[in-house]
Design a protein around this motif. Sequence first.
Motif, mmCIF file in Angstrom:
data_model
loop_
_atom_site.group_PDB
_atom_site.id
_atom_site.type_symbol
_atom_site.label_atom_id
_atom_site.label_comp_id
_atom_site.label_asym_id
_atom_site.label_seq_id
_atom_site.Cartn_x
_atom_site.Cartn_y
_atom_site.Cartn_z
ATOM 1 N N PRO A 232 51.256 84.042 26.002
ATOM 2 C CA PRO A 232 50.822 85.348 25.506
ATOM 3 C C PRO A 232 51.800 85.969 24.512
ATOM 4 C CG PRO A 232 51.808 85.590 27.656
ATOM 5 C CD PRO A 232 51.790 84.116 27.370
ATOM 6 N N LEU A 233 52.901 85.281 24.248
ATOM 7 C CA LEU A 233 53.918 85.823 23.335
ATOM 8 C C LEU A 233 53.570 85.452 21.896
ATOM 9 C CD1 LEU A 233 57.170 85.043 25.357
ATOM 10 C CD2 LEU A 233 56.112 87.276 25.018
ATOM 11 N N THR A 234 53.054 86.413 21.177
ATOM 12 C CA THR A 234 52.716 86.199 19.771
ATOM 13 C C THR A 234 53.777 86.846 18.886
ATOM 14 O OG1 THR A 234 51.471 88.263 19.479
ATOM 15 C CG2 THR A 234 50.291 86.393 20.453
ATOM 16 N N ASP A 235 53.561 86.751 17.566
ATOM 17 C CA ASP A 235 54.521 87.394 16.656
ATOM 18 C C ASP A 235 54.389 88.911 16.668
ATOM 19 O OD1 ASP A 235 52.084 87.576 15.420
ATOM 20 O OD2 ASP A 235 52.692 86.587 13.562
ATOM 21 N N LYS A 236 53.422 89.431 17.421
ATOM 22 C CA LYS A 236 53.256 90.887 17.563
ATOM 23 C C LYS A 236 53.793 91.397 18.903
ATOM 24 C CE LYS A 236 50.750 91.376 13.723
ATOM 25 N NZ LYS A 236 50.649 89.951 13.309
ATOM 26 N N SER A 237 54.265 90.508 19.752
ATOM 27 C CA SER A 237 54.748 90.897 21.083
ATOM 28 C C SER A 237 56.021 91.733 20.968
ATOM 29 C CB SER A 237 55.030 89.656 21.931
ATOM 30 O OG SER A 237 53.838 88.929 22.168
ATOM 31 N N PRO A 238 56.277 92.611 21.949
ATOM 32 C CA PRO A 238 57.505 93.423 21.932
ATOM 33 C C PRO A 238 58.752 92.543 21.910
ATOM 34 C CG PRO A 238 55.954 94.260 23.559
ATOM 35 C CD PRO A 238 55.403 92.945 23.099
#
Length: 277
Positions: A232-238
């Motif tokens: 679930p870790l995308t380039d938009k993740s915190p």
Amino acid sequence: MSRIGTTAGLKIMKLVTGGAFLDGGDLGEVFISRKEMPSGAAVGDEISVFLYRDSEAVLTGSTSRPRAELGQCAFMKVVAVTKSGAFVDWGLPKDLFVPASEQYKPLEEGRSYVILVYLDERTGRLAGTAKLHSHLNEDGSAFRPGQEVDLLICGFSDIGYKAVVDNTHLGLVFRDDAPGELRYGQSVKGFVKAVRPDNKLDLSLLPPGQSGVDFLAERILEHLRANGGVSPLTDKSPAEHIAAVFGASKSAYKKSLGRLYKARKVRLEADRVVLQD
């Protein structure tokens, strides 16, 4: 020859009410308390002990092992502070004294510091120092590029992390050569990146020839494989979520994801990263 501040195998010379005396060779008799002795120990038996002087300057052996021996460094917690210095927990019943003169700034109770164990020639007792530069070598000419080393992070600078190298030398890990954030007091494996013309050591956490982007990309692939090919870790993740998993900054994570995407190794979706077959 046995030496104070090191571990040695010594034979029991005689048993007494409170323990035993060991043969310390040139050092003389070494006392070991009964509670430190192995069950059933007898005269002639050899015991492996760490050698130090207790609070009354009696040469003593302990079957416990300190966090650091003579000339070594460890991350130690301050348990008490006095006008003359501080006491740190180094794993033995008798805490290690760090004189005020061996502190760059006053050590604070409850906090931990990188401390080196040295022998105070005046008192003959072991003591601790936070002034690592006074005891460790900065001439790294004996090292070779690519050599694997043990590192203990002992400070920070604008360009990277100061580190104790193999308990003998000091060097610097540049931020670009550390795939994640490093903590003060953290022990890590590293490599000698280069020996500078002035013989100071440049260090890296990356294997020779590998960039930080490539190193993190491999870790991302390993993470995906271990989690069913999905993250679930995308380039938009915190940034804090990325750091918690990979110990890397968000910008470094985005660069590595981009490299994997261009190589068609991952598929980037709005809410997840998917491993490509």
